[in-house]
Structure formats: structure tokens, C-alpha cells
Design a protein around this motif. Structure first.
Motif, PDB file in Angstrom:
ATOM      1  N   LEU A  82     -34.764  -1.509  41.870  1.00 36.48           N
ATOM      2  CA  LEU A  82     -33.795  -0.765  41.159  1.00 36.48           C
ATOM      3  C   LEU A  82     -32.897  -0.101  41.937  1.00 36.48           C
ATOM      4  CD1 LEU A  82     -36.088   0.732  38.485  1.00 36.48           C
ATOM      5  CD2 LEU A  82     -34.674  -1.287  38.300  1.00 36.48           C
ATOM      6  N   MET A  83     -33.101   0.545  43.251  1.00 33.22           N
ATOM      7  CA  MET A  83     -32.345   1.188  43.980  1.00 33.22           C
ATOM      8  C   MET A  83     -30.899   0.141  44.423  1.00 33.22           C
ATOM      9  SD  MET A  83     -35.072   3.020  46.776  1.00 33.22           S
ATOM     10  CE  MET A  83     -33.490   4.422  47.387  1.00 33.22           C
ATOM     11  N   VAL A  84     -31.238  -1.052  44.823  1.00 31.33           N
ATOM     12  CA  VAL A  84     -30.394  -1.889  45.169  1.00 31.33           C
ATOM     13  C   VAL A  84     -29.571  -2.310  43.842  1.00 31.33           C
ATOM     14  CG1 VAL A  84     -29.805  -4.346  45.949  1.00 31.33           C
ATOM     15  CG2 VAL A  84     -31.594  -2.704  47.147  1.00 31.33           C
ATOM     16  N   LYS A 134     -36.918   7.273  35.421  1.00 30.31           N
ATOM     17  CA  LYS A 134     -37.110   6.553  36.678  1.00 30.31           C
ATOM     18  C   LYS A 134     -35.492   6.324  37.269  1.00 30.31           C
ATOM     19  CE  LYS A 134     -39.758   2.837  38.823  1.00 30.31           C
ATOM     20  NZ  LYS A 134     -40.746   1.792  38.695  1.00 30.31           N
ATOM     21  N   ILE A 135     -34.734   6.026  36.507  1.00 30.81           N
ATOM     22  CA  ILE A 135     -33.347   6.006  36.850  1.00 30.81           C
ATOM     23  C   ILE A 135     -32.532   7.194  37.626  1.00 30.81           C
ATOM     24  CG2 ILE A 135     -31.057   5.231  36.257  1.00 30.81           C
ATOM     25  CD1 ILE A 135     -32.018   3.564  33.998  1.00 30.81           C
ATOM     26  N   GLU A 136     -33.031   8.376  36.959  1.00 29.23           N
ATOM     27  CA  GLU A 136     -32.443   9.481  37.524  1.00 29.23           C
ATOM     28  C   GLU A 136     -33.126   9.556  38.985  1.00 29.23           C
ATOM     29  OE1 GLU A 136     -30.658  11.863  36.364  1.00 29.23           O
ATOM     30  OE2 GLU A 136     -30.531  11.940  33.999  1.00 29.23           O
ATOM     31  N   MET A 137     -34.635   9.607  39.043  1.00 21.60           N
ATOM     32  CA  MET A 137     -35.267   9.765  40.295  1.00 21.60           C
ATOM     33  C   MET A 137     -34.693   8.839  41.405  1.00 21.60           C
ATOM     34  SD  MET A 137     -39.244   8.717  41.100  1.00 21.60           S
ATOM     35  CE  MET A 137     -38.731   7.172  41.030  1.00 21.60           C
ATOM     36  N   ILE A 138     -34.287   7.798  41.005  1.00 20.90           N
ATOM     37  CA  ILE A 138     -33.869   6.735  41.851  1.00 20.90           C
ATOM     38  C   ILE A 138     -32.573   7.172  42.621  1.00 20.90           C
ATOM     39  CG2 ILE A 138     -32.898   4.297  42.154  1.00 20.90           C
ATOM     40  CD1 ILE A 138     -35.467   3.469  40.805  1.00 20.90           C
ATOM     41  N   LYS A 173     -32.936   9.630  45.241  1.00 22.05           N
ATOM     42  CA  LYS A 173     -33.172   9.044  46.260  1.00 22.05           C
ATOM     43  C   LYS A 173     -32.144   8.417  46.829  1.00 22.05           C
ATOM     44  CE  LYS A 173     -38.199   8.311  45.738  1.00 22.05           C
ATOM     45  NZ  LYS A 173     -39.200   7.552  45.713  1.00 22.05           N
ATOM     46  N   LEU A 174     -31.173   7.973  46.222  1.00 15.85           N
ATOM     47  CA  LEU A 174     -29.918   6.968  46.813  1.00 15.85           C
ATOM     48  C   LEU A 174     -28.900   8.309  47.549  1.00 15.85           C
ATOM     49  CD1 LEU A 174     -29.309   4.484  44.247  1.00 15.85           C
ATOM     50  CD2 LEU A 174     -29.929   3.995  46.384  1.00 15.85           C
ATOM     51  N   LYS A 183     -27.908   9.136  51.232  1.00 17.09           N
ATOM     52  CA  LYS A 183     -26.426   8.913  51.460  1.00 17.09           C
ATOM     53  C   LYS A 183     -25.799   7.646  51.235  1.00 17.09           C
ATOM     54  CE  LYS A 183     -26.273  12.701  54.990  1.00 17.09           C
ATOM     55  NZ  LYS A 183     -27.222  13.451  54.269  1.00 17.09           N
ATOM     56  N   SER A 184     -26.406   6.943  50.249  1.00 17.17           N
ATOM     57  CA  SER A 184     -25.711   5.565  49.895  1.00 17.17           C
ATOM     58  C   SER A 184     -24.824   5.921  48.603  1.00 17.17           C
ATOM     59  CB  SER A 184     -26.859   4.743  49.186  1.00 17.17           C
ATOM     60  OG  SER A 184     -27.830   4.527  50.188  1.00 17.17           O
ATOM     61  N   ILE A 185     -25.232   7.161  47.845  1.00 11.21           N
ATOM     62  CA  ILE A 185     -24.065   7.470  46.836  1.00 11.21           C
ATOM     63  C   ILE A 185     -23.695   8.914  46.967  1.00 11.21           C
ATOM     64  CG2 ILE A 185     -25.002   5.446  45.453  1.00 11.21           C
ATOM     65  CD1 ILE A 185     -26.396   7.758  43.704  1.00 11.21           C
TER      66      ILE A 185
END
Length: 756
Positions: A218-220, A266-270, A273-274, A278-280
């Protein structure tokens, strides 16, 4: 002629494409399931690594062609047969290790025996027992030997999943000997540095039985969705709610693992994390919504704002006095013609400001105003250096013809080679930079351009804001205009000569959203004096027939040359897309002939001598650029390194360019091109089909852009209802970005600081 299992030895490498690993070799057959008529035979297929003398086991299909005769086409990657005797082992090692003599290789084999490869794979340390062997050299020998074996193992794994071999190459270039282990432990990790796309990682993930809602996936997946929105919509950022609402459907369509639902928490949590990785980056929009950027895109946007603000506020040495412009305008109007009020304002604006914008629709004098500005600069300072730039080769050619000065593409002006990975750009220290067709510039190219502006250089952006936005992300030109922090002149007066053109009047009606396309709206009376004509037709086959009949009439009655006529379509695919229209027109106007050579692109398409073609990318080695249109003079074959290869001579404006087979993919037939591809170009006559099958791509901007490509005549054939719907459609025109607001905030903040 049948599938066979064969063992063979490489005698000679005839051809090898290092990018794809496609290879043609002359081989000696050692063993085969099916009788083969000759001892030596050509084998064609994908080899991860190979050297003359190597032995392989493979499954292939026996085929025949005119040049090779009987040959074998491999059905999968061949398996390397490791040497079983001392002499073969010495040859095998010495070929694969640079700088290792046969004498030293013999010492290694004598010491470690026939199991030397297995021993070295475990550790380099046994090599230290060889006389005068340093640890550095031992490590190097091991790495080079393991490299070949590791890459072969990786390639076999990649191909076992029916994935292209190029992904083995890209993964190995980053992860080396750990590649296979990394892919098997977490295939999604290779997506973060763009080594492989999400869909490929997800194919591996599906094979490894990953759960569809696995956190790593999901992160990717979220990052890939952001990229998708950028590439399909041109958005630099995406509303968080959009991600929450649409991520599941996106992954089910573009991924390989299906899920029924994804928990919002779960989406909010990911997402958090992103952010931590520093990916987003998340910023607040005008409605206090969370807008999510890929980190690099946010960085680029912020850097553009910083650079623009510096240019706007910098104290440059004045180029001239207002009185000098007064003097020039008087001289110009006596010599040429009286300038409209807006045109005069544009000259003052450009010469008295660090940065400025000139925009206007067709017939408003944008071209003549740009020419007058250039003349004014040269009148006041004859030694002034002016850099003329445009996004495409054809657009730069047009501005060069207009001003009688040299012009270049932005890439060439900044010495940027696409895909080179070189971030260094040429600084432009001329007195003035004038950039034409500015609506075509995407955020990444604009960043490089604005970063190149010298300390005392002024810059003018010229363009039509109502045209299509850039192919790449962002809507820079529109954002600059809407920010209202840069001096701008908008040309609105339509000149008398242009007023007579129904092309001009109808293009302005499109922008003003006059929806009724009939005698009360557009002028479609099809009278001889009108240069905008509409033929109503809903049947696809009849639309194609009317296109062909129109071309005949344009040539035989109106006196146009075939090369002066262009067909524009909103799309590449479908029955009225450019691919089908090109095949259709080629069949009529350049049919197959015994006197013309041709090159087969695929089972349905070919290049033929006499074809009109378009270059699709900038190729600095061949000196041809995206949008250049030429004609195929000659298609022929020559033998290089024992292999027959095709060549093609294409003439672009009296310049002949020779393409080899690798470069053929840069070309496309150009009897019909997409409206996007036509930007920056003009044609005497434009023909354009419009039909409900185009609905997904149609909007006001694409209609306007296509119409304004025609200089003398525009003919549209199709459905009026679809046309009216397109005029009303503005979706796809507005792109998500905070550039405008950031620029307003930054300039306003700096003004407040100065005032205080």
C-alpha cells in the motif's frame, strides 16, 4: 518447424543489443532433440551474459528466413552449462575477469580444483592462498565471477514470471549480487528509487503470495497513484480524500492483486509513514483540504516560486529609458504600421521589467508584437544579445523565421540532454530571453529554464493561455498569468484582416463558450469564402471517406499541395485515431508498390518510401527534434558484423538524416498527428474528425488548439452534438497545484517585510 531442446557452443556473437540483451549468435550444435541439418546454426534470443566459447542448454523453435536460412529462435533464456574440465574452466574464468591472465587463472584452478566457482562463491578468502594475491584483487575476482552468475539467476527468475528482461538489468544495476534476494524478500522496495514500476513489483508480489492490503504494497501503491494522477491529469498534488476514495479501485485495475476493501484508517496511517520517510509532503489547499505531493514535486514547485520571486524583485541595471522606447515606437509606426494600444503597452512592459508575459488569441497580433519588441531591443542597443527559445523544434523554427534571428529548443538552449541524468544547465546571460509557445512548458522544464536566468537578463514569456496545457505536469503559464504578480499584456483586439477569417472568429467563440454550433453560433455555411467548414457525419467509415475526398478536392480544386494538409485527431487509438488514419491515408496516397521499399513495424503497420513521418523525441546525436516532420527518401539494408540491418533516410527541410533500426521507434507516420503533438506548429489546411469515440479526450482547449493550427482552412467532419459537448467541457484543463497561491503569498509577504 518445431520446438527442440538443444545444447550449443557460442562460436561468434553477430549482434547484441546491450539494453534489451537481444542477441544473434553463430553456434555449434552439441546435442539436440530434433535432427538439425547443419553443424553450425544461427541462434536468436535473449542472453543475460555470454562470451565466445560459452556453452548453453536451451529450448527453441526452428525457423527459416531469407537471410539466415534455417535458424533457432529461443523460447526462453538459455541456461549456462558450467565447464567440466580444466582447460574450459580456465577459459571461462579468464574471459569473465578483467585483467586476469591465463597464467594466474591456471594457478587459481590448480590450487582450488574444478569446484573453484562454488568455492569462490562462498568467500574470496581461499584466493588469498594464491601466490602474490592481494585481498583487493581477490574480492574483485569474486565479484566479477559472482556478478555473471547472480545476473543469470535474476534473469531466469524475471523471465519465469513472463516479465521483460530489461527489468533484470535495471534491478541488477542498483542491487548487484543482492538483487534476487531483495526482490524475493520485498519486491516493492525496488519501486522507491524507480528501479521497477509498481505493476512489475506487484506481479512479483502476487507470485510471492503477498496480501493485497500488505503495508509494503500500500505504501508503494499510494506513491504510484500520485504518479498516475500526475501523468494522466497533470496534477502536481492530489487531495487526500481522493486517495482514500479511489486507492482500492486503482490498485485493482493497475495492480495484480485484487482486494475487496482497504480500511480508511490504514490508508491514513500509511500516509503518515510516507511523510515520516519524506516520500511525500502534505500542504493545505485553499479550502483547508490536505493536498499530497511527491516530495520531489513539492521541492520543484517551491524552488520555482523562490526563483521567480528573486527575478521579480531583483534590482537589475535598467536596459533603457522610457523616452528611448517613445522614440522607437514613432520610428516603427512610420516604417511599418500603427500599433494598437495593447501592442505599444507590451513593448514598454517588456523593456522596463525584469520578467513579463505577452498573451492573446489568434488574430490579435501576438506575432507582430513579438517582432516589434525584438526590433525595439535592437534599435536601442544594436549589440544586445537576444536568446530565442521554444519548447519544440518546429516552434523554435517559427520564431526564428519571424524575427530573422537564431532560435533553439529550450533543451538545446540550456544544453540539456533528455534522460542523460545530468542536472547541470547552461546559464543564460544574454540581455533578453524570449520564450515562445510558453503554454507547452511543464513544471520540470520551467524549473530548469527559470534557474538559468542570468543576473542582468530579462525574460518574456509569449503564448496563448487558452491552448492545451503542457504534456508534462503543471499549468505553469496559466498559473503565472492568474497569480497577477508578473507584468502582463493581454492582446484582445482582433485585427481587420483576421476578422474576415472564420477560423479566427470561431476560435474566439469556442473560448467564450458559445455552445450552439449552428448558424446562430459558428459560421459553418460552407461558402467558398469561408475558411472554416463543417461536414456533418456520424458514420465512422463515411467520416474517413469524406476526409479522403476532402484531400482530393483540396489538391485538385483548391490547388493545395499534399504536404500542406494535416489531419489532427484528439487520440492515437480507436477507428478515428492517428494510428488508423495514418494507415488509411497511407493506403490511398502512398500505397504498396514494387518500386518502393518498406519496413514492417508490425503486422498492420509499415514505413514506406515516400511516407510523411514525425520525430517523437529530441535526438541531439541526429540533430532532429520532437515535432520535426519529414519524408522517407530511402529504406535499405546493409550487413554489419555478419547481420543484416535496416537503415532509413529521412529528409527534414532539405536536411537528410540516416536512421538505424534502433532509432526507427522515434518516428511515426504523420499524415495524421494528435492535437497535442501539433502544438507549436501551423499548417495551411487542417482536417479534423470529431465523433463520440473521442469523447474521453475532448474539451474546449483541445478544440481550440486544433482549430488555431490552421492558417488558411479548417475542415471538421463529424457530429455536432459531440462538438457542442466538447465546447462545454473544461475538465482536464485545470490542474492541481499550489504554485499560483504560493507565488502570490511569497511576493505579498516580501512586500510587507519591505514596507515594515
Amino acid at each position: 518447424m518445431g520446438v527442440t531442446k538443444i545444447d550449443f557452443e557460442i562460436k561468434k556473437i553477430c549482434f547484441r543489443d546491450e539494453k534489451t540483451k537481444y542477441t544473434i549468435v553463430n553456434t555449434k550444435i552439441k546435442d539436440s532433440d530434433t535432427p538439425i541439418n547443419k553443424e553450425e546454426i544461427i541462434v536468436k534470443g535473449f542472453f543475460p551474459n555470454l562470451f565466445p566459447g560459452d556453452k548453453f542448454s536451451a529450448i527453441g523453435e526452428i525457423k527459416i528466413d531469407n537471410y539466415s536460412g534455417e535458424y533457432i529462435s529461443l523460447l526462453k533464456i538459455p541456461e549456462l552449462i558450467l565447464p567440466e574440465n580444466k582447460k574450459s574452466l580456465i577459459d571461462f574464468i579468464s574471459k569473465r575477469v578483467r585483467g586476469l591472465s591465463k597464467k594466474k587463472t591456471t594457478e587459481i584452478v590448480d590450487l582450488l580444483g574444478l569446484n573453484v566457482l562454488s568455492i569462490i562463491k562462498e568467500s574470496h578468502k581461499p584466493l588469498l592462498n594464491v601466490d602474490k594475491m592481494t585481498e583487493k584483487k581477490a574480492i574483485s575476482i569474486r565479484n566479477q565471477l559472482i556478478c555473471h552468475r547472480s545476473f543469470e539467476d535474476l534473469s531466469l527468475f524475471i523471465q519465469s514470471l513472463s516479465l521483460p528482461l530489461k527489468y533484470a538489468e535495471s534491478v541488477y544495476s542498483v542491487y548487484k549480487d543482492d538483487s534476487l534476494e531483495i526482490l524475493k524478500s520485498n519486491p516493492y522496495s525496488a519501486c522507491y528509487n524507480n528501479t521497477i514500476p509498481f505493476k512489475i513489483a506487484d506481479t512479483i508480489g502476487a507470485y510471492l503470495n503477498y496480501n493485497g492490503t500488505d503495508e509494503k504494497r500500500l505504501m508503494v501503491g499510494i506513491l504510484d497513484y500520485l504518479n498516475y494522477k500526475k501523468e494522466s491529469n497533470g496534477d502536481l498534488c492530489t487531495d487526500k480524500k481522493d486517495i482514500i476514495d479511489n486507492l482500492k479501485d486503482y490498485l485493482n485495475v493497475y495492480g495484480k492483486i485484487t482486494v475487496d476493501s482497504i480500511d480508511e484508517f490504514k490508508i491514513e496511517m500509511i500516509i503518515k509513514k510516507l511523510i515520516d520517510k519524506k516520500s511525500i509532503v502534505v500542504e493545505k489547499g485553499s479550502k483547508n483540504e490536505d493536498l499530497i505531493y511527491l516530495s520531489y514535486d513539492n521541492f520543484i514547485e517551491d524552488r520555482i516560486v523562490e526563483k521567480l520571486t528573486n527575478i521579480i524583485e531583483s534590482k537589475k541595471t535598467p536596459f533603457c529609458l522610457k523616452e528611448q522606447i517613445d522614440e522607437y515606437v514613432e520610428i516603427y509606426e512610420k516604417k511599418y504600421f500603427k500599433l494598437a494600444k495593447e501592442q505599444r503597452e507590451a513593448i514598454y512592459m517588456c523593456l522596463l521589467n525584469n520578467i513579463s508575459i505577452l498573451t492573446g488569441g489568434p488574430g490579435t497580433g501576438k506575432t507582430n508584437t513579438t517582432s516589434a519588441i525584438v526590433k525595439c531591443i535592437k534599435h536601442i542597443k544594436p549589440s544586445a544579445e537576444i536568446t530565442l527559445l521554444a519548447p519544440t523544434g518546429r516552434a523554435s523554427q517559427r520564431i526564428s523565421e519571424l524575427t530573422m534571428l537564431n532560435a533553439s529548443t529550450i533543451h538545446r538552449g540550456l544544453s540539456i540532454k533528455p534522460f542523460s541524468g545530468n542536472e547541470e544547465i547552461e546559464e543564460l546571460n544574454s540581455d533578453y530571453i524570449i520564450v515562445d509557445e510558453s503554454s507547452m512548458i511543464d513544471v520540470y522544464l520551467f524549473d530548469k529554464l527559470i534557474s538559468s536566468v542570468g543576473e542582468d537578463t530579462r525574460i518574456l514569456f509569449v503564448g496563448d493561455v487558452n491552448q492545451l496545457p503542457s504534456v508534462g505536469p503543471g499549468s505553469i503559464f496559466k498559473d503565472l498569468i492568474d497569480s497577477n504578480v508578473i507584468p502582463i499584456t493581454i492582446l484582445t483586439k482582433i485585427f481587420r484582416q483576421a476578422e474576415k477569417s472564420t477560423i479566427v472568429s470561431n476560435s474566439h467563440k469556442i473560448i467564450k463558450n458559445l455552445k450552439t454550433f449552428d448558424k446562430n453560433g459558428f459560421d459553418i455555411s460552407n461558402k467558398k469564402e469561408n475558411n472554416f467548414k463543417f461536414w456533418e457525419e456520424t458514420n465512422i467509415l463515411k467520416i474517413k471517406e469524406k476526409i479522403a475526398k476532402s484531400i482530393d478536392k483540396l489538391i485538385n480544386i483548391y490547388g493545395y499541395k499534399f504536404e500542406e494538409i494535416m489531419i489532427l485527431s484528439p487520440m492515437r487509438k480507436n477507428d478515428l485515431g492517428t494510428k488508423e488514419l495514418n494507415r488509411f491515408i497511407q493506403g490511398i496516397y502512398n500505397p504498396q508498390s514494387t518500386t518502393k521499399s518498406e519496413y514492417e513495424i508490425d503486422i498492420l503497420n509499415c514505413f514506406r518510401e515516400g511516407d510523411r513521418v514525425i520525430q517523437n523525441v529530441n535526438n541531439y546525436d541526429l540533430n532532429v527534434f520532437n515535432g520535426d516532420i519529414g519524408y522517407i527518401n530511402k529504406i535499405y539494408s546493409i550487413v554489419e558484423n555478419g547481420v543484416e540491418v535496416s537503415k532509413m533516410e529521412v529528409e527534414f527541410n532539405s536536411k537528410v538524416v540516416v536512421y538505424d533500426e534502433k532509432s526507427f521507434e522515434e518516428l511515426e507516420l504523420a499524415y495524421a498527428i494528435t492535437t497535442h503533438k501539433s502544438q507549436g506548429s501551423e499548417f495551411k489546411v487542417v482536417l479534423s474528425p470529431i465523433h463520440p469515440i473521442h469523447q474521453r479526450m475532448l474539451n474546449r482547449s483541445i478544440l481550440y488548439t486544433g482549430l488555431t493550427r490552421a492558417k488558411e482552412m479548417f475542415i471538421m467532419i463529424g457530429d455536432i452534438y459531440t462538438l457542442n459537448t466538447a465546447i462545454e467541457t473544461v475538465s482536464g484543463i485545470n490542474r492541481k497545484s499550489l504554485l499560483k497561491q504560493k507565488l502570490i503569498d511569497k511576493v505579498s509577504k516580501n512586500k510587507e517585510v519591505k514596507c515594515s
